[in-house]
Scaffold this motif. Sequence first.
Motif, short mmCIF file in Angstrom:
data_model
loop_
_atom_site.label_atom_id
_atom_site.label_comp_id
_atom_site.label_asym_id
_atom_site.label_seq_id
_atom_site.Cartn_x
_atom_site.Cartn_y
_atom_site.Cartn_z
N UNK A 66 3.01 18.50 -31.31
CA UNK A 66 4.32 18.73 -31.92
C UNK A 66 5.35 17.80 -31.30
N UNK A 67 5.35 17.70 -29.97
CA UNK A 67 6.29 16.83 -29.29
C UNK A 67 6.03 15.36 -29.62
N UNK A 68 4.76 14.97 -29.68
CA UNK A 68 4.42 13.59 -30.01
C UNK A 68 4.88 13.24 -31.42
N UNK A 288 0.34 9.03 -24.82
CA UNK A 288 0.87 7.68 -24.97
C UNK A 288 2.13 7.66 -25.82
N UNK A 289 2.18 8.48 -26.87
CA UNK A 289 3.39 8.51 -27.69
C UNK A 289 4.58 8.99 -26.88
N UNK A 290 4.38 9.96 -25.99
CA UNK A 290 5.49 10.44 -25.16
C UNK A 290 5.85 9.44 -24.08
N UNK A 291 4.88 8.69 -23.58
CA UNK A 291 5.15 7.65 -22.59
C UNK A 291 5.91 6.47 -23.18
N UNK A 292 5.53 6.12 -24.42
CA UNK A 292 6.07 4.93 -25.08
C UNK A 292 6.57 5.32 -26.47
N UNK A 316 -1.45 12.78 -36.78
CA UNK A 316 -0.82 14.05 -36.41
C UNK A 316 -0.68 14.21 -34.91
N UNK A 317 -1.35 13.36 -34.14
CA UNK A 317 -1.21 13.37 -32.68
C UNK A 317 -0.22 12.32 -32.20
N UNK A 318 0.39 11.55 -33.12
CA UNK A 318 1.43 10.61 -32.72
C UNK A 318 1.23 9.18 -33.15
#
Length: 380
Positions: A66-68, A288-292, A316-318
């Motif tokens: 969800x966050x990603x 990785x989506x949250x990192x970058x 759906x995971x980013x």
Amino acid sequence: MLQENRKNPELQKEFVITEIMYMSKTPMNKIEWIQKLREEENLPSEGYEQLLRSPWSGEEEEFLYTNAREVRIKNYGHSIYMRGLIEFTNYCRNDCYYCGIRKSNCHITRYRLTKEEILACCEQGYRIGYRTFVLQGGEDGYFTDERICDIVGEIRHRYPDCAITLSIGERAKESYQAFFDAGANRYLLRQETSNSFHYGKLHPHTMSMEHRQQCLRDLKEIGFQTGCGIMVGSPEQKTEYIVEDLMFMKELNPHMIGIGPFIPHQDTCFASEPAGTLEDTLHLLGILRLMFPRVLLPATTALGSIHPRGREMGVLAGANIVMPNISPLEVREKYRLYDGKIGIGEEAVRSYQNLCRRMEAIGYEVQMGRGDYPRNSDEK
């Protein structure tokens, strides 16, 4: 008794200090680490280690994805960018132990596309609507700098509104500069692992992790939109090695990251090794989506090869990129880096239409524009 003691200021101070010390020793759970990663875009090694280790609860996974998705939507909306992949040679000078087109594999039929055949793929792709072409191949000595520059220059001349991505391995910095000057915009070079011991388990001694990392730095310095990446679940990979990969990526700050599960090939020494898992790959995509937040992150063909809905699950995971194959049908079977690769028999138009339907079914819209990385003004 405790209440009476806390009325004493000195005892109360001691109690608070003890309570803080106790709380500081309480390990953070996955949800707390995910929250911290979203806020700060980085974690200490122990945070990454906990996120990379199983098991995950359903609640933790949903919180990550969800966050990603929210971060990806903030930066790219619901757009999924299409890249037209042209696999133009399966000759390779290297003998990487995991790869189906490795130099010592005598069971495959080698091929090279001519300049005219590559341009024909671009022409068909352009008619479909592609505005990024990805030229991928082994490290083939036939394709000298001069030949690559000639091909890139002609594509740039015919399709000035398109992005040109190269994925042709390790070259000298001068070669990379020549490709850039000829009109190439992006370069993909997966480091595969950032641990030197692990690198030696996957590659012959003639190759070095340090050289590959330097190639990535050279590409960024020249001005390419630069992509790195790893295989998830490769033989002898450990959690701490993936943490090293994440630390290297944070230092490099790439524009693109390509990850996918390791899938064994029958003609390699890793033929009997287990494949990387869907779950581990999806977790890493979310991390990785949250990192970058702005990185171009593909849902890879390998992900789709281990699960019928792998690419949808990757989005759906980013993830925000898919790369359908627009190579000639007659050569696709020959470019088999791993067993069970999808898309070998699907012609370009049908592949495009199929992916459009699948992305729309999960609430995303396919975009055929260049889909460049949104650089900040002070960013290489």
